[in-house]
Design a protein around this motif. Structure first.
Motif: not given
Ligand code: ATP
Ligand code: MG
Lengths: 260, 248
Positions: B14, B36-37, B39-42, B85, B196
């Motif tokens: 992905q 959400s999802g 790619g912020k944490s990435v 997180q 958020h």
């Protein structure tokens, strides 16, 4: 047919991948030993958990195997009128094979499983990444102390296993089955030497290394979630016991060739 | 202080990041928002070097993190801290030991100084006197706050916060926002905050960046983002899903 080949092929690649990851872990351990000093406080903690807390199981299994082995040997040897030959046979087998193998299998089950579960769940809950983010080298913090602790504990545990195995053999042969104690002890001491104990101890160190490194590798490379941790633990215990038995075969061969 | 240049990252086939470009200057607070999802944490993991990009480079104080080994990254990571997180507390250690961990690793403080730092850090997150609890005994929000205390206790130059206020009640959220602002002012820390919560984003952020489809979609001050007419930004800021727009 195609299915079969696919399964074989996939497992072969999985095996290669594990070998590669294992080699990388070994390199990491060397790197870590070169760059960082050993965390002796963690080593001490692990010795308590891996060594001291494993003593009861190791003593129990060692004595059981010694006792059973003695009674089986006695059955045949007394037919030949060599009841006092039980002593050296039990001692020889306990030192060279039964002690290290039984202890190794118990440690793989008890300590190996807990190593891979603990490291696996630390990995999945991002605790390993948290360590890295706090400028800690995970191998230095997680793997090296466990490895050193097991390398120190294993010879001691195997010694206990051997000692209690021989002791249980004596208890079964002499008071229970009525072998003459003086002959028993005399023959035991005459036919078992320090090199027999030495073989057991060399094996114990190698087994400790194999168990710890395989289980750490599986734990640190585990898949996602609870299922991943479970799978890693199963694989760790299965691979380390197989590796243990295979290693045992080669060590026995090499040591016998070298010593004779 | 940090530059992300054209970062691409594919995870499990992905394409998560597809060319992120970001400059973060010293002392600023940058807020990262996005669905959400997205790619912020990435992205945060790339800044710390926990993940390496497939393509592109990450520079920290002019030094390229690409191609550095884990050991070479250690001195760089000593200048950074991260709030994960999900907290990522060490579950085999008590709250106090968790907070003491980075200080003990650093090895600059005496045991007395560490103890008083723990007390102070816990009071800062409204958890005074909870040193001896184990992480498993804490509620989700408490874990998050302990984790925040652990990330900030060493007072690194750069702090990455992954959703510091999610799952917290409004009062504690506000106190955490104030804490971040305070650290920023008193110690001139550089902060990167993923959130958020638009209200806290506007409150603490010097600049806000919106990630969308693995790219920087919008970058601007809180005022700019509030007045933006871009549909994606507008939907995000006002919390409207595409479906409800379609029925209007
Ligand atoms: N370790 C991983 N392996 C595979 N895919 C991953 C991994 N980590 C993240 N992803 C994928 O990358 C994408 C971005 O994940 P990320 O955690 O950065 O989202 P996020 O923006 O932080 O979302 P949220 O606001 O919900 O935390 C997700 O679609 C996720 O499926
Ligand atoms: Mg996230």
């Amino acid at each position: 047919m195609i299915d079969f080949l696919q399964i074989v092929g996939r497992n072969f690649f999985r095996f290669l991948k594990h070998c590669g990851q294992y080699a990388l872990l070994l390199i990491d351990i060397l790197r870590s030993l070169r760059h960082f000093s050993i965390r002796w406080n963690l080593v001490a903690q692990q010795i308590v958990f891996m060594g001291v807390n494993s003593l009861p199981v190791v003593i129990l299994t060692g004595s059981c195997i010694g006792a059973v082995f003695a009674s089986q040997i006695h059955l045949k040897f007394s037919e030949l009128g060599m009841g006092s030959g039980v002593g050296p046979v039990v001692a020889y087998a306990m030192c060279r094979e039964l002690g290290p193998i039984i202890c190794g299998l118990m440690i793989a089950a008890r300590v190996g499983a807990s190593i891979s579960t603990e490291l696996g769940s630390m990995k999945t809950s991002e605790q390993v990444d948290a360590l890295r983010s706090m400028a800690v080298y995970p191998t230095d913090y997680l793997v090296v102390p466990r490895l050193i602790a097991l390398l120190i504990s294993m010879p001691l545990l195997v010694s206990f296993s051997i000692f209690f195995g021989i002791g249980a053999g004596y208890v079964i042969s002499v008071p229970v089955l009525g072998v003459e104690p003086a002959y028993y002890i005399n023959n035991t001491l005459r036919f078992t030497g320090s090199q027999d104990v030495g073989v057991g101890l060399i094996k114990s160190v190698i087994f400790g290394f194999v168990i710890c490194t395989i289980c750490c590798e599986r734990g640190l490379n585990c898949g996602h979630g609870a299922q991943g941790v479970g799978k890693a633990t199963t694989e760790a215990v299965v691979s380390s016991t197989i590796a243990l038995l295979v290693c045992n075969f080669f060590i026995t061969f090499l040591l016998n060739a070298w010593m004779s | 202080m940090i530059s992300l240049r054209n970062i691409h990252k594919t995870l499990n086939g992905q394409k998560v990041l597809q060319g992120i470009n970001l400059e973060i200057s010293e002392g600023e607070t940058l807020v990262i928002i996005g669905r959400s999802g997205c790619g912020k944490s990435v992205t945060l993991r790339h800044i710390l070097g926990l993940m390496m990009p497939d393509q592109g480079e990450v520079l920290f104080e002019g030094q390229n993190l690409m191609g550095l080994s884990e050991i070479e990254l250690i001195p760089i990571r000593q200048k950074m801290g991260m709030l994960f997180q999900n907290g990522a507390l060490f579950d085999s250690m008590s709250v106090g030991e968790n907070i003491a961990f980075p200080l003990r690793e650093e090895g600059k403080m005496t045991e007395d100084e560490i103890q008083s730092a723990i007390t102070e850090a816990l009071e800062m997150v409204n958890l005074g006197g909870q040193q001896s609890k184990m992480p498993a005994e804490l509620s989700g929000g408490m874990k998050k706050r302990v984790s925040l205390a652990r990330a900030t206790v060493r007072k690194p130059k750069l702090l990455l916060y992954d959703e510091p206020t999610s799952g917290l009640d409004p009062v504690v959220s506000d106190s955490i926002n104030k804490l971040i602002l305070n650290l920023d002012k008193t110690l001139n820390m550089t902060n990167v905050v993923v959130t958020h919560d638009m209200r806290s984003a506007c409150e603490i952020g010097d600049r806000i960046v919106l990630l969308h489809h693995g790219k920087v979609h919008f970058l601007g001050t809180p005022e700019e983002i509030k007045s933006s007419q871009d549909p994606i930004v507008f939907h995000f800021v006002n919390g409207i899903s595409d479906a409800s727009v379609a029925t209007e």
